[in-house]
Design a protein around this motif. Sequence first.
Motif, PDB file in Angstrom:
ATOM      1  N   LEU A  23       0.322   9.117  -7.763  1.00 46.69           N
ATOM      2  CA  LEU A  23       0.993   8.162  -9.043  1.00 46.69           C
ATOM      3  C   LEU A  23       0.836   6.854  -9.259  1.00 46.69           C
ATOM      4  CD1 LEU A  23       4.180   8.766  -6.481  1.00 46.69           C
ATOM      5  CD2 LEU A  23       4.479   9.370  -8.402  1.00 46.69           C
ATOM      6  N   ALA A  24      -0.007   6.746  -8.664  1.00 44.77           N
ATOM      7  CA  ALA A  24      -0.985   5.050  -8.674  1.00 44.77           C
ATOM      8  C   ALA A  24      -1.436   5.891  -9.854  1.00 44.77           C
ATOM      9  CB  ALA A  24      -2.448   4.829  -7.533  1.00 44.77           C
ATOM     10  N   ALA A  25      -2.470   7.010 -10.144  1.00 39.70           N
ATOM     11  CA  ALA A  25      -3.555   6.847 -11.125  1.00 39.70           C
ATOM     12  C   ALA A  25      -2.331   7.028 -12.035  1.00 39.70           C
ATOM     13  CB  ALA A  25      -3.947   8.084 -10.767  1.00 39.70           C
ATOM     14  N   ASN A  26      -1.170   7.594 -12.111  1.00 39.75           N
ATOM     15  CA  ASN A  26      -0.339   8.384 -13.565  1.00 39.75           C
ATOM     16  C   ASN A  26       0.068   6.685 -13.424  1.00 39.75           C
ATOM     17  OD1 ASN A  26       2.565   8.593 -14.492  1.00 39.75           O
ATOM     18  ND2 ASN A  26       0.664  10.169 -14.526  1.00 39.75           N
ATOM     19  N   LEU A  27       0.206   5.689 -12.517  1.00 33.45           N
ATOM     20  CA  LEU A  27       1.216   4.623 -13.508  1.00 33.45           C
ATOM     21  C   LEU A  27       0.114   3.312 -13.278  1.00 33.45           C
ATOM     22  CD1 LEU A  27       3.711   4.745 -10.305  1.00 33.45           C
ATOM     23  CD2 LEU A  27       4.199   4.974 -13.381  1.00 33.45           C
ATOM     24  N   GLY A  28      -1.157   3.524 -13.323  1.00 37.44           N
ATOM     25  CA  GLY A  28      -2.030   2.853 -13.501  1.00 37.44           C
ATOM     26  C   GLY A  28      -2.025   1.100 -12.191  1.00 37.44           C
ATOM     27  N   LEU A  29      -1.519   1.548 -11.047  1.00 40.97           N
ATOM     28  CA  LEU A  29      -1.604   0.871 -10.108  1.00 40.97           C
ATOM     29  C   LEU A  29      -2.492   1.350  -8.907  1.00 40.97           C
ATOM     30  CD1 LEU A  29       2.385   1.091  -9.817  1.00 40.97           C
ATOM     31  CD2 LEU A  29       1.361  -0.767 -10.788  1.00 40.97           C
ATOM     32  N   ARG A  30      -2.625   0.514  -7.917  1.00 41.49           N
ATOM     33  CA  ARG A  30      -3.370   0.516  -6.962  1.00 41.49           C
ATOM     34  C   ARG A  30      -2.912   1.508  -5.773  1.00 41.49           C
ATOM     35  NH1 ARG A  30      -4.593  -4.354  -4.869  1.00 41.49           N
ATOM     36  NH2 ARG A  30      -2.822  -4.678  -5.607  1.00 41.49           N
ATOM     37  N   HIS A  31      -3.916   1.329  -5.010  1.00 41.66           N
ATOM     38  CA  HIS A  31      -3.733   2.586  -3.991  1.00 41.66           C
ATOM     39  C   HIS A  31      -4.103   1.816  -2.847  1.00 41.66           C
ATOM     40  CE1 HIS A  31      -4.046   6.463  -1.247  1.00 41.66           C
ATOM     41  NE2 HIS A  31      -2.740   5.815  -1.228  1.00 41.66           N
ATOM     42  N   LEU A  32      -3.051   2.234  -1.574  1.00 46.57           N
ATOM     43  CA  LEU A  32      -3.345   1.620  -0.051  1.00 46.57           C
ATOM     44  C   LEU A  32      -2.748   2.757   0.685  1.00 46.57           C
ATOM     45  CD1 LEU A  32      -5.211  -0.204   1.268  1.00 46.57           C
ATOM     46  CD2 LEU A  32      -3.290  -1.403   1.997  1.00 46.57           C
ATOM     47  N   ASP A  33      -3.624   3.496   1.179  1.00 44.81           N
ATOM     48  CA  ASP A  33      -3.330   4.367   2.490  1.00 44.81           C
ATOM     49  C   ASP A  33      -3.430   3.222   4.283  1.00 44.81           C
ATOM     50  OD1 ASP A  33      -2.818   6.360   4.537  1.00 44.81           O
ATOM     51  OD2 ASP A  33      -4.559   7.808   4.008  1.00 44.81           O
ATOM     52  N   THR A  34      -2.484   3.157   4.141  1.00 43.13           N
ATOM     53  CA  THR A  34      -1.480   1.432   5.117  1.00 43.13           C
ATOM     54  C   THR A  34      -2.167   2.750   6.651  1.00 43.13           C
ATOM     55  OG1 THR A  34       0.458   2.133   5.685  1.00 43.13           O
ATOM     56  CG2 THR A  34      -0.207   0.447   4.207  1.00 43.13           C
ATOM     57  N   GLY A  35      -2.188   4.411   6.992  1.00 42.51           N
ATOM     58  CA  GLY A  35      -2.899   4.586   8.051  1.00 42.51           C
ATOM     59  C   GLY A  35      -4.131   4.541   8.394  1.00 42.51           C
ATOM     60  N   LEU A  36      -4.999   4.924   6.927  1.00 49.13           N
ATOM     61  CA  LEU A  36      -6.490   4.249   7.728  1.00 49.13           C
ATOM     62  C   LEU A  36      -6.775   3.299   7.886  1.00 49.13           C
ATOM     63  CD1 LEU A  36      -8.045   5.703   3.970  1.00 49.13           C
ATOM     64  CD2 LEU A  36      -7.320   6.667   6.307  1.00 49.13           C
ATOM     65  N   THR A  37      -5.843   2.545   7.323  1.00 52.67           N
ATOM     66  CA  THR A  37      -5.570   0.651   8.145  1.00 52.67           C
ATOM     67  C   THR A  37      -5.965   1.023  10.105  1.00 52.67           C
ATOM     68  OG1 THR A  37      -3.672  -0.524   8.271  1.00 52.67           O
ATOM     69  CG2 THR A  37      -5.595  -0.891   6.879  1.00 52.67           C
ATOM     70  N   TYR A  38      -4.662   1.846  10.532  1.00 48.11           N
ATOM     71  CA  TYR A  38      -4.556   1.654  12.159  1.00 48.11           C
ATOM     72  C   TYR A  38      -5.865   3.261  12.335  1.00 48.11           C
ATOM     73  CZ  TYR A  38      -0.108  -0.143  11.083  1.00 48.11           C
ATOM     74  OH  TYR A  38       0.482  -1.112  11.239  1.00 48.11           O
ATOM     75  N   ARG A  39      -6.325   3.759  11.825  1.00 46.21           N
ATOM     76  CA  ARG A  39      -7.301   4.698  12.379  1.00 46.21           C
ATOM     77  C   ARG A  39      -8.362   3.774  12.245  1.00 46.21           C
ATOM     78  NH1 ARG A  39      -6.865  10.774  10.476  1.00 46.21           N
ATOM     79  NH2 ARG A  39      -4.430  10.598  10.133  1.00 46.21           N
ATOM     80  N   ALA A  40      -8.830   2.701  10.924  1.00 48.37           N
ATOM     81  CA  ALA A  40     -10.579   2.004  11.725  1.00 48.37           C
ATOM     82  C   ALA A  40     -10.320   1.302  12.678  1.00 48.37           C
ATOM     83  CB  ALA A  40     -10.287   1.540   9.890  1.00 48.37           C
ATOM     84  N   THR A  41      -8.855   0.679  12.557  1.00 43.14           N
ATOM     85  CA  THR A  41      -9.039  -0.182  13.344  1.00 43.14           C
ATOM     86  C   THR A  41      -9.439   0.652  15.394  1.00 43.14           C
ATOM     87  OG1 THR A  41      -7.234  -1.156  12.763  1.00 43.14           O
ATOM     88  CG2 THR A  41      -7.209  -1.405  15.181  1.00 43.14           C
TER      89      THR A  41
END
Length: 209
Positions: A23-41
């Motif tokens: 959807l982000a690519a299609n709409l020209g928006l940036r994308h954030l997978d917030t699960g990765l922030t918990y995973r990185a922690t």
Amino acid sequence: QTPLIIAIDGPAASGKGTLARRLAANLGLRHLDTGLTYRATAHRLLQHGLPLENLSAAETAARQVDLHDLDRTTLSQHEIGEAASKIAVMPSVRRILVDKQREFASAMPGAVLDGRDIGTVVCPQAKVKLYVTAAAPVRARRRHEELLAKNGSDDFDAILADIERRDARDMARDDSPLRPAVDAYLLDTSQMDIEAAFSAAKVIINDAL
Ligand code: C5P
């Protein structure tokens, strides 16, 4: 002008990440997978051999997370997901990560964020909210096929049990439990492939914009 924010929430392996990216690519928006922030922690704690219950270490690890340096390949490991859901119950850790997520969302032209609490807590003002689900055995089957392609083997029953345990933990916690926002559109993808889910999401978003 305000940024266009699209919130996508749902349980583990629901396909929300793939959908959000498309959807982000299609709409020209940036994308954030917030699960990765918990995973990185969680990954920082595991790397340093620190117990996941160590609150001040978890807060420090959360502060060190850099949204622009999240390595999806490393962080996608299944033990990291399990550890992430354990540190995700800590309100002070959530506050640190949510601040970073909000900052990401607030830049122009806007963003698609996926996670568990985007529509309810992180971006309650999001223009469109989707809650993506699928029956647990369907989600386990998709994850199983993904892991089979990668490793050549994996135990379906163990994957299903893990998904169910992680969902239960995410739904039962006091701070920001996983649940649909009252104004979220429900998208059950049990009978849909990614193409069908993408088309359905586009119809909902186009109607809402
Ligand atoms: O989505 P993913 O499986 O990468 O998320 C890992 C864990 O991070 C989840 O099980 C959940 O406990 C936590 N999480 C969260 N809030 C979010 C995103 C993820 O609590 N917005």
